[in-house]
Design a protein around this motif. Structure first.
Motif, PDB file in Angstrom:
ATOM      1  N   VAL A  20      72.898  24.179  29.328  1.00 40.16           N
ATOM      2  CA  VAL A  20      72.371  23.299  30.381  1.00 40.16           C
ATOM      3  C   VAL A  20      73.329  22.193  30.525  1.00 40.16           C
ATOM      4  O   VAL A  20      73.409  21.799  31.803  1.00 40.16           O
ATOM      5  CB  VAL A  20      70.938  22.859  30.196  1.00 40.16           C
ATOM      6  N   ALA A  21      73.752  21.559  29.302  1.00 40.84           N
ATOM      7  CA  ALA A  21      74.665  20.403  29.474  1.00 40.84           C
ATOM      8  C   ALA A  21      76.005  20.682  30.283  1.00 40.84           C
ATOM      9  O   ALA A  21      76.589  19.912  30.743  1.00 40.84           O
ATOM     10  CB  ALA A  21      74.954  19.864  28.097  1.00 40.84           C
ATOM     11  N   GLU A  22      76.235  21.988  30.033  1.00 37.30           N
ATOM     12  CA  GLU A  22      77.804  22.387  30.835  1.00 37.30           C
ATOM     13  C   GLU A  22      77.440  22.607  32.274  1.00 37.30           C
ATOM     14  O   GLU A  22      78.297  23.179  32.827  1.00 37.30           O
ATOM     15  CB  GLU A  22      78.246  23.602  30.013  1.00 37.30           C
ATOM     16  N   THR A  23      76.211  22.724  32.653  1.00 33.27           N
ATOM     17  CA  THR A  23      75.897  23.240  34.259  1.00 33.27           C
ATOM     18  C   THR A  23      76.733  22.161  35.198  1.00 33.27           C
ATOM     19  O   THR A  23      76.786  20.846  35.079  1.00 33.27           O
ATOM     20  CB  THR A  23      74.412  23.002  34.520  1.00 33.27           C
ATOM     21  N   PRO A  24      77.820  22.812  35.995  1.00 35.84           N
ATOM     22  CA  PRO A  24      78.377  21.996  36.920  1.00 35.84           C
ATOM     23  C   PRO A  24      77.577  21.188  37.891  1.00 35.84           C
ATOM     24  O   PRO A  24      76.695  21.533  38.001  1.00 35.84           O
ATOM     25  CB  PRO A  24      79.115  22.965  37.715  1.00 35.84           C
TER      26      PRO A  24
ATOM     27  N   THR B  62      62.830  21.190  23.360  1.00 37.95           N
ATOM     28  CA  THR B  62      63.273  22.297  22.379  1.00 37.95           C
ATOM     29  C   THR B  62      62.953  22.378  20.754  1.00 37.95           C
ATOM     30  O   THR B  62      62.642  23.373  20.441  1.00 37.95           O
ATOM     31  CB  THR B  62      64.563  22.637  22.707  1.00 37.95           C
ATOM     32  N   HIS B  63      63.413  21.050  20.288  1.00 38.94           N
ATOM     33  CA  HIS B  63      63.199  21.242  18.945  1.00 38.94           C
ATOM     34  C   HIS B  63      61.985  20.727  18.383  1.00 38.94           C
ATOM     35  O   HIS B  63      61.568  21.329  17.466  1.00 38.94           O
ATOM     36  CB  HIS B  63      64.069  20.010  18.418  1.00 38.94           C
ATOM     37  N   LEU B  64      60.931  20.384  19.185  1.00 40.37           N
ATOM     38  CA  LEU B  64      59.489  20.106  18.844  1.00 40.37           C
ATOM     39  C   LEU B  64      58.781  21.332  18.871  1.00 40.37           C
ATOM     40  O   LEU B  64      57.596  21.734  18.121  1.00 40.37           O
ATOM     41  CB  LEU B  64      59.040  19.003  19.908  1.00 40.37           C
ATOM     42  N   THR B  65      59.057  22.132  19.938  1.00 42.68           N
ATOM     43  CA  THR B  65      58.388  23.379  20.023  1.00 42.68           C
ATOM     44  C   THR B  65      58.927  24.760  19.270  1.00 42.68           C
ATOM     45  O   THR B  65      58.195  25.664  19.553  1.00 42.68           O
ATOM     46  CB  THR B  65      58.212  23.717  21.632  1.00 42.68           C
TER      47      THR B  65
ATOM     48  N   GLY C 198      72.044  27.065  22.008  1.00 41.83           N
ATOM     49  CA  GLY C 198      72.902  27.521  23.074  1.00 41.83           C
ATOM     50  C   GLY C 198      72.301  27.393  24.369  1.00 41.83           C
ATOM     51  O   GLY C 198      73.197  26.910  25.254  1.00 41.83           O
ATOM     52  N   LEU C 199      70.799  27.081  24.386  1.00 37.94           N
ATOM     53  CA  LEU C 199      70.348  26.946  25.527  1.00 37.94           C
ATOM     54  C   LEU C 199      70.823  25.424  25.966  1.00 37.94           C
ATOM     55  O   LEU C 199      71.082  24.745  27.203  1.00 37.94           O
ATOM     56  CB  LEU C 199      68.776  27.006  25.292  1.00 37.94           C
TER      57      LEU C 199
END
Length: 314
Positions: free
Chosen positions: A167-171, A128-131, A162-163
């Motif tokens: 994703v980190a909060e995905t149950p 995410t941060h590299l692209t 936000g992405l």
């Protein structure tokens, strides 16, 4: 297990931050700092980020070097100079990246400094941060076996943060839920998306039934496969009697870790890893392996630098 992992995290400065509970926000901030501090600027001049490669716009010609793709041969310049030349290409100025995240129950496991799920999110953060920047966009398809979430490709720092948070909060899927990597790849294929970079993050355990879908993606996109592994995926410790559980079927079996069993397990695991690597190689995908007992950013740096040397003809 949690106490042991906490002790190992403290002993390993490269360990991923905790990405759960009330420490989620702090962990995501630390993760962004780690990625930017150790990876940002690594690919100066390479627009395609993690997988620098050819674009669609013709660039300058240069002498052919062993290992260059002969399909890029410039025959007009070759005839004029009486020496083989290839035509460089310039990458498109905007990159659309799609990430296929396999968060099935087999990734909710880890015996080293973190769970494989945490390492998968770290890989997503790096991509995410590299692209990000320059009008680039990133989207994701996240599947746990119980649910599939789609996040549209957008640009900007707010969307990137936000992405990662979503994703980190995905149950977590309940034990006994079977993941389907082929379904994740099909969700990336249809509907057809703009040409760009597709990153697949998974432990690639189980049957290799996803090759056809991955081959379909390779005809349109540059591919990067991030394989997330734990030491117990490839070898059994000498601990005597132990109960082994399959988180995606719920089956359990008590075994005694004899030298013969450990040898057979290691051989079967090595054969499966070889099959996965061969399948990825046949579709031309970059293959990055991250382990829960290794410095994941250092592994990523080595992978990126190897790709840079390959495409620069070094």
């Amino acid at each position: 297990m949690a106490a042991e992992q906490a002790r190992q995290r403290r002993a390993a400065p490269w360990a991923p931050p905790v990405l759960s509970g009330d420490r989620l926000e702090a962990g995501l901030r630390n993760l962004e700092i780690d990625v930017r501090r150790r990876l940002d600027g690594l690919l100066q001049g390479n627009h395609l980020g993690l997988v620098p490669g050819p674009g669609s716009e013709a660039g300058e010609a240069r002498p052919y070097q062993p290992g260059d793709d002969v399909r890029r041969m410039d025959w007009a310049v070759t005839a004029r100079m009486t020496q083989p030349h290839i035509r460089e290409t310039i990458a498109d100025r905007e990159l659309e990246t799609w990430v296929g995240m396999d968060l099935s129950p087999s990734l909710d496991f880890g015996t080293a400094v973190c769970a494989k799920r945490d390492l998968a999110i770290c890989a997503l953060a790096a991509v995410t941060h590299l692209t990000r920047g320059g009008g680039n966009r990133i989207g994701a398809v996240v599947a746990t076996g119980q649910r599939t979430d789609r996040y549209p490709a957008r640009g900007g720092l707010a969307h990137a943060r936000g992405l990662l948070r979503k994703v980190a909060e995905t149950p977590l899927a309940p034990e006994g839920t079977r993941g389907d990597l082929a379904e994740v790849l099909e969700a990336l294929r249809r509907p057809p998306r703009r040409r760009g970079l597709v990153v697949v993050v998974s432990d690639f355990l189980g049957e290799v039934n996803w090759l056809r879908a991955l081959r379909g993606l390779s005809t349109r996109h540059e591919l990067l496969a991030v394989e997330v592994l734990d030491p117990r995926d490839v070898e059994l410790p000498d601990v005597g009697s132990v109960v082994l559980a399959d988180p995606e079927s719920g089956r359990q079996r008590e075994v005694h870790t004899t030298p013969l069993l450990r040898k057979e397990f290691a051989a079967a695991a090595a054969a499966h890893r070889t099959e996965v690597a061969s399948a990825l190689r046949t579709v031309g995908a970059g293959h990055l392996v991250l382990r829960t007992d290794s410095d994941w950013i250092a592994d990523m740096v080595r992978f990126v630098m190897a790709r840079k040397r390959r495409w620069s003809g070094a």
